[in-house]
Design an enzyme around this catalytic site. Structure first.
Site, PDB file in Angstrom:
ATOM      1  N   GLY A 129       0.830  -1.193   0.000  1.00 45.21           N
ATOM      2  CA  GLY A 129       0.000   0.000   0.000  1.00 45.21           C
ATOM      3  C   GLY A 129       0.865   1.243   0.000  1.00 45.21           C
ATOM      4  N   ILE A 130       0.340   2.291   0.600  1.00 44.81           N
ATOM      5  CA  ILE A 130       1.060   3.553   0.664  1.00 44.81           C
ATOM      6  C   ILE A 130       1.243   3.955   2.123  1.00 44.81           C
ATOM      7  CG2 ILE A 130      -1.033   4.970   0.540  1.00 44.81           C
ATOM      8  CD1 ILE A 130       0.573   6.940  -1.198  1.00 44.81           C
ATOM      9  N   GLY A 131       2.384   4.516   2.448  1.00 38.32           N
ATOM     10  CA  GLY A 131       2.602   4.938   3.826  1.00 38.32           C
ATOM     11  C   GLY A 131       3.986   4.581   4.318  1.00 38.32           C
ATOM     12  N   ILE A 134       5.085   2.351   6.577  1.00 37.94           N
ATOM     13  CA  ILE A 134       5.469   0.944   6.710  1.00 37.94           C
ATOM     14  C   ILE A 134       5.813   0.312   5.358  1.00 37.94           C
ATOM     15  CG2 ILE A 134       4.623  -1.348   7.353  1.00 37.94           C
ATOM     16  CD1 ILE A 134       3.237  -0.017   9.744  1.00 37.94           C
ATOM     17  N   GLU A 168      -1.936  -2.852  -6.723  1.00 36.88           N
ATOM     18  CA  GLU A 168      -2.859  -1.817  -7.202  1.00 36.88           C
ATOM     19  C   GLU A 168      -2.176  -0.468  -7.318  1.00 36.88           C
ATOM     20  OE1 GLU A 168      -4.009  -1.414  -2.727  1.00 36.88           O
ATOM     21  OE2 GLU A 168      -3.197  -2.955  -4.044  1.00 36.88           O
ATOM     22  N   GLY A 200      -7.678  -2.085  -1.944  1.00 32.64           N
ATOM     23  CA  GLY A 200      -7.335  -3.417  -2.455  1.00 32.64           C
ATOM     24  C   GLY A 200      -6.853  -4.377  -1.392  1.00 32.64           C
TER      25      GLY A 200
END
Length: 590
Positions: A368-370, A372, A391, A489
């Site tokens: 994902g985004i961020g 971590i 995604e 997602g």
């Protein structure tokens, strides 16, 4: 388009005709049955298609009809027009008044097949596809209203100034808005001005995460335009929670189906594209995701042509002749992600734990985004032959590509390429994407399809969470009663990794054990009003800065034990007490 039930008839792949009528009485039902028998005699393949339809469908819509003067699918023929063709009177409610005989149906078949003969079968293949990617053309019974990747010779878009871009827009319109980096902010500002100036109302915007200004939330506009947010960013979060915008929970890979199946009927699509090239082709650039399904199912396309939009490869091509209105604005900069200057110590530890223990050489990554995901990527510099099928991604992949860590060489789906549906990052990332065939942008309906995801080797899905309870329920889209983001997602990839074909997938939920304010993210019960995104049955690995909890196959007592071990030390004793209250037994490993 399949998914809508129209009275009328239409061509099936240029091979046969089905007569569709309102099932008013047994006589008409019998007529329909006779037509099905005719189709059965014409071609067995059509019967296979019919048998695949949902049992609860009381009508069947078939796919092809003649094109109108703009070379788009014309409206279906109504039952009254069919009645006229059969020389049968129609009733006041548009039903065929008399029984249609099989001979009359055969006459209609012969008449239409003169226009679309059997020799035209090659022009109308039995499968329709929503991906233009030859290596992975995922078929769907929910067919797009029009294809947008071919030129319509003799047709040109109308080039307009912003203040003229919305001429003809009506109250009640449903409008798709391109999102993330591609958010067409100049068009949105012009839309708000047009709506106020022309006293339009009940305009609905359908979109994923938008970036930039939100002028439709102003007092003069918010009673006229309302967002239906399919994934919410920070600029709309307050509006959603204060009742000025709507929040919609849908798996990301199913969002395109909202447009394809007609759950949301789009009148207009607002997109941002790269300028037409020498052959007239534009690109959806940084965000193909749900945008392709939107533009192939909207009645009217308004595009912002911007030289700052990278020309990307994959499913994002649209020919300028398919666009109704083009507005040039080369001064608008793509929205960029704001990176934290320093990665937190917690995120760094979590990223290192994931990289050292859960990511194998040759793995296919989703992130994902961020902080971590960025930290996990930063810790992978010594790995080999990693692949990307996700995604979205951001700048974190660039150093790994340059160090030959990401090669995509072992992937099953598009080997040698990074597969993504949208990106969000810096200008450096956008420049990297421009005219770069290394990156394949795909319609998120197939990119996030667990049946596709599972085919890649060692699928490793890294996703974050807001909180997790002692049984493994994961909250990701809300903080208590307050909506935060959306499903995205996460479940698509958690499931795809869990059922990976090679049995080596690793679905990972990663989160800090405690907030900066000292609140534990591992809790006895999720907060009141919070929504479970990833169920306890989906969860496998949970990672905090204190270690890894493997929950799959474990009962509730064992799960509580594993999660308490990776909780913050300051709350472990309290969590044990709460676990005993809830489970009536102390957590234990066996």
């Amino acid at each position: 388009m399949l998914g809508e039930c129209w009275d009328g008839f239409s061509l099936v792949e240029g091979t046969a005709v089905m007569v569709i009528m309102d099932m008013a009485d047994m006589a008409v039902v019998m007529a329909i049955r006779m037509v099905v028998m005719v189709v059965d005699m014409v071609v067995d393949m059509v019967v296979d298609m019919v048998e695949d339809m949902e049992e609860d469908m009381d009508m069947i819509l078939l796919q092809y009809k003649p094109l109108d003067e703009d070379n788009r699918v014309a409206s279906p023929v109504t039952s009254s027009e069919l009645a006229a063709a059969l020389e049968k009177p129609s009733t006041i409610d548009n039903r065929v008044a008399q029984v249609v005989t099989s001979a009359e149906v055969a006459a209609v078949l012969n008449r239409i097949l003169l226009i679309f003969p059997f020799e035209s079968m090659n022009r109308f293949p039995l499968q329709r596809y929503f991906s233009t990617t030859a290596a992975l053309a995922r078929s769907s019974r929910w067919v797009d209203r029009q294809e947008i990747s071919y030129p319509i010779f003799g047709r040109e878009p109308k080039w307009a100034k912003l203040d003229k871009a919305f001429d003809g827009l009506k109250s009640g319109s449903n409008i798709f808005v391109h999102g993330i980096a591609a958010t067409p902010t100049p068009l949105l500002k012009a839309l708000c001005e047009y709506v106020v100036a022309n006293d339009l109302r009940n305009i609905k915007l359908h979109h994923l995460h938008l970036e930039g200004e939100t002028p439709w939330l102003g007092e003069k506009v918010r009673e006229r335009i309302r967002s239906n947010s399919l994934f919410t960013g920070s600029n709309l979060r307050s509006a959603v929670n204060e009742g000025f915008a709507d929040f919609n929970s849908t798996f990301l890979h199913e969002v395109p189906m909202l447009f394809r199946k007609g759950a949301i009927n789009l009148d207009v699509a607002l997109i941002q594209v790269s300028p037409p090239d020498a052959n007239g082709y534009c690109s959806l650039g940084t965000s193909v995701d749900t945008a392709r399904a939107a533009i192939t199912n909207a009645n009217h396309i308004i595009a912002l042509s911007n030289k700052n939009m990278p020309r990307t490869f994959g499913d994002g091509l649209i020919h300028a002749s398919q666009i109704d209105v083009l507005v040039e604005d080369n001064n608008h900069k793509l929205h960029e992600r704001h990176f934290e200057k320093n990665t937190s110590e917690q995120a760094t530890k979590i990223g290192r734990i994931i990289a050292e223990n859960l990511v194998d050489n040759g793995a296919t990554l989703q992130m994902g985004i961020g902080g971590i995901p960025d930290a996990a990527l930063a810790a992978l510099t010594e790995h080999k032959d990693l692949g990307i099928h996700t995604e979205m991604f951001s700048d974190g992949v660039l150093p790994l590509i340059k160090k030959n860590v990401i090669t995509n060489g072992n992937k099953t789906i598009h080997p040698g390429k990074l597969v993504v549906s949208f990106v969000y990052g810096s200008t450096e990332l956008y420049d990297f994407l421009h005219d770069n065939p290394l990156v394949e942008f795909g319609d998120v309906q197939w990119v996030n399809d667990p049946a596709i995801i599972r085919q890649n080797p060692k699928v490793t899905a890294i996703n974050s969470a807001v909180e997790i309870d002692l049984t493994g329920q994961v909250v990701s889209d809300s903080v208590g009663k307050r909506f935060l983001s959306g499903f995205g997602g996460q479940v698509d990839f958690i499931r795809g990794a869990a059922v990976s074909d090679d049995g080596l997938g690793r679905p990972i939920i990663a989160l800090p054990s405690i907030t900066a304010k000292g609140v534990s993210k591992i809790v006895p019960y999720i907060k009141e009003g919070a929504g479970v995104v990833t169920s306890r049955a989906h969860v496998h690995y949970v990672v905090t800065e204190n270690g890894i909890a493997q929950l799959w196959g474990k009962n509730m007592r064992q799960r509580a034990y594993e999660l308490i071990k990776i909780a913050h030390p300051s709350v472990r004793e309290e969590l044990e007490k709460e676990a005993f209250k809830r489970l009536k037994i102390m957590p234990s490993a066996d």
